[in-house]
Design an enzyme around this catalytic site. Structure first.
Site, PDB file in Angstrom:
ATOM      1  N   CYS A  71     -15.836 -12.134 -11.364  1.00 42.52           N
ATOM      2  CA  CYS A  71     -16.631 -10.898 -11.571  1.00 42.52           C
ATOM      3  C   CYS A  71     -16.731 -10.307 -12.992  1.00 42.52           C
ATOM      4  O   CYS A  71     -17.782 -10.630 -13.791  1.00 42.52           O
ATOM      5  CB  CYS A  71     -16.187  -9.842 -10.809  1.00 42.52           C
ATOM      6  SG  CYS A  71     -16.594 -10.341  -8.845  1.00 42.52           S
TER       7      CYS A  71
HETATM    8  N1  LIG Z   1     -14.693 -12.822  -5.050  1.00 44.43           N
HETATM    9  C1  LIG Z   1     -14.940 -11.547  -5.377  1.00 44.43           C
HETATM   10  O1  LIG Z   1     -13.866 -10.812  -5.262  1.00 44.43           O
HETATM   11  C2  LIG Z   1     -16.297 -10.829  -5.570  1.00 44.43           C
HETATM   12  C3  LIG Z   1     -16.289  -9.488  -5.347  1.00 44.43           C
HETATM   13  C4  LIG Z   1     -17.334  -8.745  -5.443  1.00 44.43           C
HETATM   14  C5  LIG Z   1     -18.680  -9.534  -5.494  1.00 44.43           C
HETATM   15  N2  LIG Z   1     -18.535 -10.956  -5.621  1.00 44.43           N
HETATM   16  C6  LIG Z   1     -19.766 -11.658  -5.707  1.00 44.43           C
HETATM   17  O2  LIG Z   1     -20.122 -12.306  -4.514  1.00 44.43           O
HETATM   18  C7  LIG Z   1     -20.682 -13.469  -4.629  1.00 44.43           C
HETATM   19  C8  LIG Z   1     -20.116 -14.674  -3.758  1.00 44.43           C
HETATM   20  O3  LIG Z   1     -18.627 -14.668  -4.472  1.00 44.43           O
HETATM   21  P1  LIG Z   1     -17.497 -15.429  -3.832  1.00 44.43           P
HETATM   22  O4  LIG Z   1     -16.379 -14.965  -4.338  1.00 44.43           O
HETATM   23  O5  LIG Z   1     -17.471 -15.273  -2.182  1.00 44.43           O
HETATM   24  O6  LIG Z   1     -18.039 -16.970  -3.914  1.00 44.43           O
HETATM   25  P2  LIG Z   1     -17.333 -18.409  -3.256  1.00 44.43           P
HETATM   26  O7  LIG Z   1     -17.430 -19.348  -4.178  1.00 44.43           O
HETATM   27  O8  LIG Z   1     -15.877 -17.901  -2.820  1.00 44.43           O
HETATM   28  O9  LIG Z   1     -18.169 -18.438  -1.918  1.00 44.43           O
HETATM   29  C9  LIG Z   1     -19.594 -18.817  -1.970  1.00 44.43           C
HETATM   30  C10 LIG Z   1     -19.774 -19.712  -0.710  1.00 44.43           C
HETATM   31  O10 LIG Z   1     -21.064 -20.141  -0.834  1.00 44.43           O
HETATM   32  C11 LIG Z   1     -21.278 -21.284  -0.285  1.00 44.43           C
HETATM   33  N3  LIG Z   1     -22.599 -21.779  -0.838  1.00 44.43           N
HETATM   34  C12 LIG Z   1     -23.180 -22.271  -1.935  1.00 44.43           C
HETATM   35  N4  LIG Z   1     -24.403 -22.265  -2.074  1.00 44.43           N
HETATM   36  C13 LIG Z   1     -24.712 -22.141  -0.806  1.00 44.43           C
HETATM   37  C14 LIG Z   1     -26.224 -22.421   0.035  1.00 44.43           C
HETATM   38  N5  LIG Z   1     -27.297 -22.919  -0.686  1.00 44.43           N
HETATM   39  N6  LIG Z   1     -26.184 -22.212   1.413  1.00 44.43           N
HETATM   40  C15 LIG Z   1     -24.954 -21.777   1.964  1.00 44.43           C
HETATM   41  N7  LIG Z   1     -23.762 -21.514   1.389  1.00 44.43           N
HETATM   42  C16 LIG Z   1     -23.761 -22.075   0.213  1.00 44.43           C
HETATM   43  C17 LIG Z   1     -20.415 -22.226  -0.935  1.00 44.43           C
HETATM   44  O11 LIG Z   1     -19.883 -23.282  -0.506  1.00 44.43           O
HETATM   45  C18 LIG Z   1     -18.969 -21.184  -0.817  1.00 44.43           C
HETATM   46  O12 LIG Z   1     -18.099 -21.337   0.247  1.00 44.43           O
HETATM   47  C19 LIG Z   1     -20.866 -13.816  -6.054  1.00 44.43           C
HETATM   48  O13 LIG Z   1     -22.210 -13.084  -6.405  1.00 44.43           O
HETATM   49  C20 LIG Z   1     -19.733 -12.845  -6.685  1.00 44.43           C
HETATM   50  O14 LIG Z   1     -20.199 -12.394  -7.837  1.00 44.43           O
HETATM   51  C21 LIG Z   1     -17.547 -11.535  -5.681  1.00 44.43           C
END
Ligand SMILES: NC(=O)c1ccc[n+]([C@@H]2O[C@H](COP(=O)([O-])OP(=O)(O)OC[C@H]3O[C@@H](n4cnc5c(N)ncnc54)[C@H](O)[C@@H]3O)[C@@H](O)[C@H]2O)c1
Length: 437
Positions: free
Chosen positions: A271
């Site tokens: 982030c």
């Molecule tokens: N990790 C954090 O602490 C956090 C906190 C707040 C916001 N975010 C935001 O949330 C969002 C997700 O982050 P995350 O950390 O969970 O990511 P992540 O990489 O842990 O998980 C994303 C998942 O989406 C899947 N994916 C990708 N493309 C796909 C598709 N077309 N269809 C279905 N599944 C698909 C991936 O295989 C993966 O399992 C980002 O925008 C991030 O900036 C993350």
């Protein structure tokens, strides 16, 4: 703020969560615990298989959490996107990284929306949770979703609700973190609130998707800029012989107008190092530079180099050069007690140390070995942390302050310690071996 009531709508919602990662899985858990039915979607087959077997793909989320979800019969994971048509609401939690040119990489959001458009049916709600630039829901998502032939506001509902997940945070979990929700129109907002009430205690409705998108970016810019400020002050205070950690501790006693931010070896995670640059990119369309963000980025990306400088000075005091020295980097994760390596400053530290001719190992109980990432492939395995090993290194560099480390033990047996996290603050013996960075 709207308070969560246990039974929010009469009909139990069937919620589809796209992306079962750090954000999607905890969100699914909250919906299941609130009594909703959840279908989790992920393109990664191995994640789907694991989750359906009750195995957690993430270390900070236990197998029990996943097993309880699966055995409740309220949750299932699938990679069959055609099943999107079965759910009432589709919550999108896919990655939003930066491209090599540090511009928003909307590939995952776009791909997901194209897939949703294929299966979208009347009455469904679509919500983006991924962090992004203001305007994404209306300018990018809406036209793709409307290729389905359905119209937002008339045939389906559309909203943006940013995720505020903080993996490893012992005080706040998804359900207890207030959630901002902005709708494409009034009906979309109401529908989104009705669905989220099944999972989240406090909802914060706002007037538009753009306000919700901007609020998330503001939160992350705020952290990025303040962390840069303390990082700069750390370098100044180090030079002045003043302990920055003690300064922050003292300033934190002010009961108003001050919030503590802490210095470190550089920014990490999915982030804070990334999201502010989504706004920088968007601001260019309006002919505005985002100077605070650029300056913060400059200071924060320089931090690993500062840390290496401190390692060199510490070794110099022992009549050693960095070239040829054996260095143990303690902690690979970007922050303590989690298994997330994304944008971790430890990777950069290891690469700079190697470039300068040091022999580098690492220890991190969360990463028995390193895996290939988008930009890095360290090809390393975690070394054991025992007396003999600790003694064998010229310097132990504390990059991540995991709670499981025994810092007294580490300092007792290490020749030299460089601490970027104030992890050794409580260590009484051997303090002369400790250098801050
Ligand atoms: N990790 C954090 O602490 C956090 C906190 C707040 C916001 N975010 C935001 O949330 C969002 C997700 O982050 P995350 O950390 O969970 O990511 P992540 O990489 O842990 O998980 C994303 C998942 O989406 C899947 N994916 C990708 N493309 C796909 C598709 N077309 N269809 C279905 N599944 C698909 C991936 O295989 C993966 O399992 C980002 O925008 C991030 O900036 C993350």
């Amino acid at each position: 703020m709207a308070k969560h009531k246990k039974v929010a709508t009469k009909k139990v919602p069937y919620v589809g969560i796209v992306g079962l990662g750090y954000v999607g899985l905890p969100l699914a858990r909250e919906f299941v615990q609130g009594g909703a039915k959840v279908l989790g979607f992920d393109v990664n087959k191995s994640t789907v298989l694991k989750v359906n077997k009750g195995v957690s793909p993430l270390k900070h989320l236990t197998n029990k959490v996943i097993k309880d979800m699966v055995t409740s019969n309220q949750f299932k994971a699938t990679d069959n996107m055609a099943q999107l048509s079965q759910v009432d609401a589709i919550l999108i939690c896919v990655p939003t990284p930066l491209t090599e040119n540090r511009e928003p990489d909307m590939f995952y959001v776009e791909t997901t929306c194209k897939t949703i458009a294929k299966y979208l049916r009347k009455g469904q709600l679509v919500v983006l949770e991924s962090t992004t630039y203001p305007g994404t829901t209306r300018e990018l998502m809406l036209p793709i979703l409307e290729r389905s032939g359905l119209k937002a506001g008339r045939d389906f509902y559309l909203a943006y609700s940013p995720e505020r997940e903080d993996p490893g945070n012992k005080h706040f979990q998804t359900a207890t973190i207030a959630k901002v929700v902005g709708g494409y129109d009034k009906a979309s907002l109401e529908r989104a609130l009705a669905v989220y009430k099944w999972a989240i205690e406090t909802l914060v409705p706002v007037d538009s998707c753009e306000i919700a998108e901007s609020a998330k970016i503001l939160e992350n810019v705020y952290r990025c800029v303040n962390i840069a400020m303390v990082n700069e002050l750390k370098m100044l205070f180090d030079r002045m012989g003043i302990d920055v950690w003690e300064v922050i501790r003292a300033a934190s006693t002010k009961p108003f107008g001050f919030q503590a931010f802490y210095p470190g070896p550089g920014l990490g995670g999915h982030c804070i190092p990334i999201d502010p640059f989504y706004l920088t990119w968007k601001a260019r369309q309006y002919g505005m530079p985002t100077r605070f963000i650029e300056l913060a980025g400059e200071i924060n990306t320089d931090m690993p180099y500062y840390v290496i400088q401190r390692v060199m000075e510490a070794l110099n005091d022992c009549r050693k050069s960095l070239k040829g020295s054996k260095i143990l980097v303690l902690g690979l994760a970007y922050k303590k007690d989690i298994d997330d390596l994304r944008e971790s400053p430890s990777i950069e530290l290891i690469e700079i140390l190697r470039e300068k001719g040091a022999k580098v190992d690492y220890n991190d109980p969360y990463f028995p070995r390193t895996h290939k990432q988008r930009d890095h492939d360290l090809k390393m395995t975690s070394k054991p942390l025992n007396t003999k090993m600790l003694k064998s290194y010229d310097c132990v560099l504390i990059a991540t302050d995991h709670s499981c480390y025994d810092y007294d033990y580490i300092v007792r047996h290490a020749q030299l310690v460089v601490d970027t996290r104030n992890a050794t603050a409580g260590v009484k013996q051997g303090r002369r071996k400790i250098h801050t960075a």
